[in-house]
Design an enzyme around this catalytic site. Structure first.
Site, mmCIF file in Angstrom:
data_model
loop_
_atom_site.group_PDB
_atom_site.id
_atom_site.type_symbol
_atom_site.label_atom_id
_atom_site.label_comp_id
_atom_site.label_asym_id
_atom_site.label_seq_id
_atom_site.Cartn_x
_atom_site.Cartn_y
_atom_site.Cartn_z
ATOM 1 C CG HIS A 4 -4.435 5.780 4.042
ATOM 2 N ND1 HIS A 4 -3.602 5.090 4.882
ATOM 3 C CD2 HIS A 4 -4.416 7.087 4.458
ATOM 4 C CE1 HIS A 4 -3.097 5.928 5.774
ATOM 5 N NE2 HIS A 4 -3.583 7.146 5.540
ATOM 6 C CD GLU A 42 -2.437 1.431 2.697
ATOM 7 O OE1 GLU A 42 -3.000 2.535 2.943
ATOM 8 O OE2 GLU A 42 -2.414 0.481 3.508
ATOM 9 C CD GLU A 79 -8.658 3.602 3.388
ATOM 10 O OE1 GLU A 79 -7.871 3.064 2.563
ATOM 11 O OE2 GLU A 79 -8.465 3.580 4.614
#
Length: 736
Positions: free
Chosen positions: A615, A562, A699
């Site tokens: 993220h 990530e 996200e």
């Protein structure tokens, strides 16, 4: 004693209450000025036009809200009753020399007097002495006179106006009161109501005797019938005598030949003046006029008459005095004044103006002297009359060249024509002090260039370079008394806020041209709203926070981390934002570890305008069918108290703006990628809780969803996400 008994009764019944400015105030029942006596009290209010509040008692509040007219003769206000009625009544209060009554309700009345003042003050004054004050309206050679008699206290408040009283002289020279009819028969006067207003000479009695002083006949009503001989002229030395009416003091004793009349160091205004000549060897006399607050220059009056006002609380600001007849051919009259702020000014003579104009400065004292023609002046004549200093400026505008000079707040440049300012010249006119003006401009490609002064060119011409910002300052003694204010019209932003005294006005780092400018001088103490953030704009600062990094890879799936995806998207978003003119900071620019608190602290230290934490999502284990994009703004959770952002973490404005930012970026990401919209929500994530500015956490998709991961690792998909972030920021700043 009836009036005093009522006063004491109501004072004891209601008691003393503190007002908002610390003054003790109370109400009394319907005092009548006919019965007004020593030891009675009233409100004495010095009013400056601002909104002020006085608590009369526990249930009644008197509020003054501003002048009701330009001449400041009345004041708007209201009376509010905080009781079962809870009512507010609008009222108008008088500004004069007299005692006035103000009904508070059906049973209560207060007495008051309001005067115009520079600073607000409200107090209860208690009358200690009542004195009859007489104004001579007409003085005749046969010993008869008409006088207006008023009963005043030690504050010159008129307690009772007794009107016109007619007098004649008795056999021993004493004054005798006579009827109007008797006066008319002695003077063959048909109508005394047309008495000339300039023939006024006010004399105040001594408080101990409460009598009216006798005065000498006014010189304007009599002329010598015997011409002066050559011997008389040679032996006579003329004198000039004068008396001033001073705030809270009244008429001072007359002085002569250069002595000071008035006050120094007491901040008391000179309100009126009387000037006379004595022992004159030649025919002629003198005339004079004063410049009075709100009224301007008054009509010229002859020797012995009043110029100015009494009982109105108005300042004299300037004076002109000149001799007439043969006196003017043999003598000069010199005079100088002590003016508020400026002190003693230079000597004026023979009708020249002495004092100030347009500056709202009171005269406080004066000196007057006669000098024979050809003899030396009593002192310097420099700076004898001060008028407002002007700032004059001109700009060099694209295609137009140098524009005509303008001054004192007028616009120089253009508006709505998309024309750049390329250079400017600024100067000062009518300087009462030493000093000047300096300025520097921020020029396209060059940045801030060297400071210049007093009419020199700052900027360029013939190079097609835009001015982007400016700084202006005063130097020398002029800077002690004035502030210089300026504002600019900037490309895209329009008129920015006012800057002053060397502050930056315009933009820097945004590539925006100045199109117009306004500059003005303001006396110290007279404020103009100033804000550094409104007057000068630097590039807006966006803080991008690529989540995780270093020994914290974040979510991992399919051989991808990530942290790397977050950094790749952040770098692409940074490039797009920089191209839009924003200054972009990042919590990390490589694969390094940064703690959660340090990320927010960095943004706070930089005073960033926005915080965006980037993220990638994960369900935590194995492959998932969960997919889509979601975003978060901060929502308070008592289980997660703030550690470094106590003041702003739950600030309603910050949260409102955070919601807007979150929705804008979320909507763009869904539109640009076609991903599943998982919506927006509130959360107490550390990085958005501890950031002091509007913040969002996004996200981008699920790394452990095989289809979504294959998109997330491609440069083209990352570019779509980056553009969604950049466009969301641009849209946000269009709103805020």
């Amino acid at each position: 004693m009836k009036g005093k008994a009522l006063f004491l009764f109501w004072t004891l019944l209601i008691g003393f209450i503190f007002s908002t400015n610390g003054t003790l105030v109370y109400a009394l029942e319907s005092p009548n000025t006919d019965n007004y006596q020593k030891d009675s009290s009233y409100f004495f209010i010095q009013y400056n036009g601002e909104e002020k509040e006085v608590i009369v008692n526990g249930n009644i509040t008197l509020k003054l809200t501003g002048w009701a007219d330009d001449s400041k003769t009345t004041v708007n206000g209201n009376i509010t009753s905080v009781d079962s009625s809870n009512s507010t009544e609008d009222i108008t209060l008088k500004v004069n020399e007299e005692l006035n009554e103000l009904p508070l309700n059906e049973t209560e009345i207060i007495n008051y007097r309001i005067i115009v003042a520079d600073i607000f003050k409200s107090e209860i004054v208690t009358t200690q002495e009542l004195t009859d004050s007489s104004t001579i309206v007409v003085q005749n050679n046969n010993g008869t006179s008409i006088e207006e008699v008023k009963t005043v206290d030690e504050y010159d408040t008129v307690i009772e106006n007794k009107g016109l009283i007619y007098y004649s002289s008795g056999q021993s020279g004493e004054k005798l009161v006579i009827t109007k009819e008797k006066y008319d028969s002695l003077n063959i006067v048909k109508d005394t109501t047309t008495i000339e207003s300039n023939a006024v000479s006010e004399v105040k009695a001594t408080p101990t005797t409460k009598s009216i002083k006798e005065v000498q006949p006014l010189t304007r009503f009599s002329k010598s019938s015997t011409p002066a001989t050559t011997t008389t002229v040679a032996n006579k030395v003329p004198s000039i005598t004068y008396s001033t009416h001073i705030q809270k003091i009244g008429w001072q004793e007359a002085v002569r030949d250069g002595a000071l009349s008035g006050t120094e160091g007491e901040a008391k205004r000179l309100e009126a003046i009387k000037i006379s000549l004595e022992n004159t060897p030649y025919s002629g006399g003198l005339t004079y006029t004063t410049h009075v607050q709100k009224y301007g220059w008054m009509s010229n009056v002859p020797a012995g008459s009043i110029s100015g006002t009494t009982g109105e609380g108005k300042r004299v600001e300037a004076i002109q005095i000149k001799l007439t007849g043969e006196m003017a051919t043999h003598y000069d009259v010199y005079y100088r004044v002590h003016a508020q702020t400026f002190g003693w000014l230079g000597w004026a003579k023979n009708g020249e103006s002495s004092g100030t104009s347009g500056l709202a400065k009171r005269l406080e004292a004066i000196e007057i002297v006669l000098v024979k023609k050809g003899e030396q002046a009593p002192g310097s004549s420099e700076r004898r009359y001060i008028t407002p200093t002007s700032v004059v400026y001109t700009t060099h505008v694209q295609t137009y060249g140098w524009l005509q000079p303008v001054k004192d707040g007028a616009m120089s440049g253009t508006s709505g024509q998309a024309k750049r300012l390329e250079a400017i010249k600024i100067n000062l006119e009518n300087l009462p002090y030493s000093g000047g003006i300096t300025y520097s401009t921020h020029v396209q490609s060059y940045g801030w260039i060297n400071e210049v002064s007093n009419g020199q060119v700052s900027g360029t011409s013939g190079q097609a370079k835009r001015l982007e910002a400016i700084k202006i300052n005063l130097t020398g003694d002029i800077a002690k008394y004035y502030d210089v204010y300026y504002r600019v019209h900037s490309q895209t932003f329009g008129w920015l806020g006012w800057a002053k005294n060397g502050m930056k006005a315009g933009t820097e780092g945004l590539g925006k041209r100045l199109e117009a400018i306004e500059i003005k001088l303001v006396l110290k103490g007279q404020s103009v709203s100033v804000s550094a953030t409104q007057a000068f704009k630097e590039p807006l600062k966006v803080f991008l926070d690529p989540g995780h990094g270093g020994n914290d890879p974040g979510a991992v799936a399919g051989g991808y981390q990530e942290a790397n995806i977050n950094l790749a998207v952040a770098n692409k978003a940074k490039a797009l934002l920089v191209a839009q003119g924003y200054k972009v900071y990042m919590s990390r620019s490589d694969d390094t570890y940064v703690s959660l608190l340090d990320r927010s602290q960095k943004a706070n230290d930089l005073k960033a305008d926005l915080f965006i934490s980037i993220h990638v999502n994960s369900t935590g284990s194995g492959t998932t069918s969960a997919n889509g994009i979601e975003s978060y703004f901060y929502e308070y959770n008592p289980d997660y108290p703030s550690k470094i952002n106590e003041d702003m973490h739950n600030n309603s404005d910050r949260i409102k703006k955070s919601v807007t930012l979150t929705n804008l970026i979320q909507d763009n990401m869904i539109q640009y990628t076609g991903a599943n919209d998982r919506g927006t929500d509130g959360s107490a994530f550390s990085v958005i809780r501890e950031a002091a500015m509007p913040a969002t956490l996004i996200e981008l998709g699920f790394i452990n969803n095989t289809n979504e991961r294959q998109k997330l690792v491609t440069s083209s998909y990352q570019q779509k996400l980056a553009k969604a972030i950049s466009d969301g920021v641009v849209e946000y700043f269009r709103i805020y």
